[in-house]
Motif scaffolding. Structure first.
Motif, PDB file in Angstrom:
ATOM      1  N   GLU A 143      41.623  25.877  48.070  1.00  0.00           N
ATOM      2  CA  GLU A 143      41.843  26.856  48.651  1.00  0.00           C
ATOM      3  C   GLU A 143      42.482  28.306  48.052  1.00  0.00           C
ATOM      4  N   ILE A 144      43.936  27.917  47.446  1.00  0.00           N
ATOM      5  CA  ILE A 144      44.775  28.306  47.261  1.00  0.00           C
ATOM      6  C   ILE A 144      44.437  29.084  46.261  1.00  0.00           C
ATOM      7  N   PHE A 145      43.485  27.287  44.965  1.00  0.00           N
ATOM      8  CA  PHE A 145      43.143  28.784  43.942  1.00  0.00           C
ATOM      9  C   PHE A 145      41.834  29.647  44.608  1.00  0.00           C
ATOM     10  N   ARG A 146      41.159  29.550  44.918  1.00  0.00           N
ATOM     11  CA  ARG A 146      39.750  30.930  45.528  1.00  0.00           C
ATOM     12  C   ARG A 146      40.600  32.264  45.648  1.00  0.00           C
ATOM     13  N   ALA A 147      41.976  31.432  46.360  1.00  0.00           N
ATOM     14  CA  ALA A 147      42.622  32.712  46.457  1.00  0.00           C
ATOM     15  C   ALA A 147      43.737  33.538  45.722  1.00  0.00           C
ATOM     16  N   ARG A 148      43.595  33.251  44.846  1.00  0.00           N
ATOM     17  CA  ARG A 148      44.102  33.506  43.676  1.00  0.00           C
ATOM     18  C   ARG A 148      43.435  34.340  43.181  1.00  0.00           C
ATOM     19  N   TYR A 149      41.795  34.134  42.470  1.00  0.00           N
ATOM     20  CA  TYR A 149      41.016  34.902  41.978  1.00  0.00           C
ATOM     21  C   TYR A 149      40.336  35.603  42.295  1.00  0.00           C
ATOM     22  N   ARG A 150      40.145  35.583  44.032  1.00  0.00           N
ATOM     23  CA  ARG A 150      39.231  36.421  44.681  1.00  0.00           C
ATOM     24  C   ARG A 150      38.952  37.686  44.691  1.00  0.00           C
ATOM     25  N   PRO A 151      40.380  38.384  44.416  1.00  0.00           N
ATOM     26  CA  PRO A 151      40.386  39.850  44.046  1.00  0.00           C
ATOM     27  C   PRO A 151      39.360  40.208  42.807  1.00  0.00           C
ATOM     28  N   GLN A 152      39.603  39.584  41.835  1.00  0.00           N
ATOM     29  CA  GLN A 152      38.946  39.652  40.553  1.00  0.00           C
ATOM     30  C   GLN A 152      37.461  39.550  40.462  1.00  0.00           C
ATOM     31  N   LEU A 153      36.973  38.269  41.366  1.00  0.00           N
ATOM     32  CA  LEU A 153      35.853  38.435  41.711  1.00  0.00           C
ATOM     33  C   LEU A 153      35.217  39.088  42.254  1.00  0.00           C
ATOM     34  N   ALA A 154      36.151  40.080  43.227  1.00  0.00           N
ATOM     35  CA  ALA A 154      35.265  41.259  44.034  1.00  0.00           C
ATOM     36  C   ALA A 154      34.671  42.123  43.231  1.00  0.00           C
ATOM     37  N   ALA A 155      35.957  43.007  42.687  1.00  0.00           N
ATOM     38  CA  ALA A 155      35.308  43.523  41.443  1.00  0.00           C
ATOM     39  C   ALA A 155      34.442  43.574  40.802  1.00  0.00           C
ATOM     40  N   TYR A 156      34.167  42.196  40.408  1.00  0.00           N
ATOM     41  CA  TYR A 156      33.048  42.217  39.723  1.00  0.00           C
ATOM     42  C   TYR A 156      31.805  42.192  40.203  1.00  0.00           C
ATOM     43  N   GLU A 202      46.753  45.749  39.758  1.00  0.00           N
ATOM     44  CA  GLU A 202      47.377  44.285  39.771  1.00  0.00           C
ATOM     45  C   GLU A 202      47.119  42.702  40.864  1.00  0.00           C
ATOM     46  N   GLU A 203      46.405  43.511  41.481  1.00  0.00           N
ATOM     47  CA  GLU A 203      45.424  42.017  42.593  1.00  0.00           C
ATOM     48  C   GLU A 203      44.249  41.340  41.198  1.00  0.00           C
ATOM     49  N   MET A 204      44.267  42.842  40.825  1.00  0.00           N
ATOM     50  CA  MET A 204      42.197  41.988  40.864  1.00  0.00           C
ATOM     51  C   MET A 204      42.968  41.145  38.237  1.00  0.00           C
ATOM     52  N   ARG A 205      44.236  41.273  38.850  1.00  0.00           N
ATOM     53  CA  ARG A 205      43.892  40.531  37.856  1.00  0.00           C
ATOM     54  C   ARG A 205      45.766  39.500  37.788  1.00  0.00           C
ATOM     55  N   PRO A 206      45.436  38.202  38.051  1.00  0.00           N
ATOM     56  CA  PRO A 206      46.094  37.355  38.653  1.00  0.00           C
ATOM     57  C   PRO A 206      46.929  36.729  37.132  1.00  0.00           C
ATOM     58  N   ASP A 207      46.554  36.948  35.634  1.00  0.00           N
ATOM     59  CA  ASP A 207      46.956  35.726  34.824  1.00  0.00           C
ATOM     60  C   ASP A 207      47.460  36.764  33.947  1.00  0.00           C
ATOM     61  N   ALA A 208      46.898  38.459  34.001  1.00  0.00           N
ATOM     62  CA  ALA A 208      47.005  38.977  32.764  1.00  0.00           C
ATOM     63  C   ALA A 208      48.675  39.528  32.945  1.00  0.00           C
ATOM     64  N   LEU A 209      48.707  40.143  31.737  1.00  0.00           N
ATOM     65  CA  LEU A 209      50.191  40.633  31.991  1.00  0.00           C
ATOM     66  C   LEU A 209      50.757  41.612  32.140  1.00  0.00           C
ATOM     67  N   ASP A 210      51.692  42.033  33.086  1.00  0.00           N
ATOM     68  CA  ASP A 210      51.728  43.236  34.205  1.00  0.00           C
ATOM     69  C   ASP A 210      51.897  44.544  32.689  1.00  0.00           C
ATOM     70  N   ASP A 211      52.072  44.732  32.310  1.00  0.00           N
ATOM     71  CA  ASP A 211      51.941  45.561  31.461  1.00  0.00           C
ATOM     72  C   ASP A 211      49.747  46.203  30.830  1.00  0.00           C
ATOM     73  N   PHE A 212      49.113  45.566  31.857  1.00  0.00           N
ATOM     74  CA  PHE A 212      48.257  45.416  31.388  1.00  0.00           C
ATOM     75  C   PHE A 212      47.208  45.341  32.643  1.00  0.00           C
ATOM     76  N   CYS A 213      47.888  45.379  33.680  1.00  0.00           N
ATOM     77  CA  CYS A 213      47.035  45.202  34.760  1.00  0.00           C
ATOM     78  C   CYS A 213      46.089  46.328  35.235  1.00  0.00           C
ATOM     79  N   ALA A 214      46.947  47.655  35.007  1.00  0.00           N
ATOM     80  CA  ALA A 214      45.973  49.298  35.160  1.00  0.00           C
ATOM     81  C   ALA A 214      46.534  50.127  34.100  1.00  0.00           C
ATOM     82  N   ARG A 215      45.640  50.533  33.718  1.00  0.00           N
ATOM     83  CA  ARG A 215      45.495  51.701  32.930  1.00  0.00           C
ATOM     84  C   ARG A 215      45.412  53.031  32.454  1.00  0.00           C
TER      85      ARG A 215
END
Length: 215
Positions: A143-156, A202-215
């Motif tokens: 459930e923690i794992f699912r929650a971590r990536y939910r925003p990313q999957l919602a965007a897709y 930020e919410e949609m990129r849980p694993d990415a570098l902070d500098d590249f969350c949004a451009r």
């Protein structure tokens, strides 16, 4: 105009920037190996074809012991999961790996990304989005794992639905768990839509570098 890139994959970050910003560790190399494996997977070839591909690619895995363990879990459900099998059963299904998208969300922001795998049943007007995750996760952490990536999957899910007007399912396939984890994403997208663009990135990129969350 702000570009927001939900995918957390290295493919979204230029190679020269990635080299400067994050050294390749075993987990990163292992994840890339699995993603290349799934890119080469012949879905219509079935489990026997997949097994041959795995045996061919195993010698170049950065962690062969973990790969064998994860493959033993993955192969049980990769072709037999109900949602996946439904698309495999249709002769009208198209399979795409590393599928890019760009959706103009409004006059101020665009969502762009790269979907690991997408199955499109042209006859039924539906598609299945798969995001491969190679994290070492235990069943007690699902459930923690699912929650971590939910925003990313919602965007897709939202972007592909708006672009194609197909019925869209989306989920994570965990190699460690050997399971497809599907999501209900309308409520999550409703929440994300209220966020400022920077916070949304930020919410949609849980694993990415902070500098590249949004451009």
């Amino acid at each position: 105009m702000r570009k927001i890139t939900p995918s957390a994959l290295d493919a979204d970050v230029p190679a020269e920037v990635r080299t400067r910003s994050r050294p390749d560790n075993l987990a990163t190399l292992y994840g890339r190996w699995w993603h290349k494996f799934f890119q080469r997977l012949d879905w219509k070839g079935g489990i026997d074809s997949a097994q041959k591909l795995f045996e061919k690619e195993l010698p170049i895995s950065p962690d062969a012991k973990a790969a064998v363990k994860d493959w033993n879990a993955t192969r049980r459900n990769l072709f037999s999961d109900v949602s996946i099998a439904r698309f495999l059963a249709s002769d009208e299904t198209l399979f795409h790996a590393e599928f890019p998208f760009s959706w103009r969300r409004n006059d101020r922001s665009v969502l762009e990304g790269l979907i690991d795998s997408i199955m499109i049943d042209c006859k039924a007007d539906r598609c299945l989005l798969l995001d491969w995750k190679t994290n070492d996760v235990a069943s007690s952490e699902v459930e923690i794992f699912r929650a971590r990536y939910r925003p990313q999957l919602a965007a897709y899910w939202k972007a592909v639905g708006e672009i194609t007007h197909l019925e869209v399912e989306a989920g994570l396939f965990s190699t460690a768990l050997g399971r497809l984890l599907l999501y209900e994403l309308q409520e999550e997208w409703n929440r994300l839509e209220q966020l400022p663009p920077a916070k949304l990135g930020e919410e949609m990129r849980p694993d990415a570098l902070d500098d590249f969350c949004a451009r």
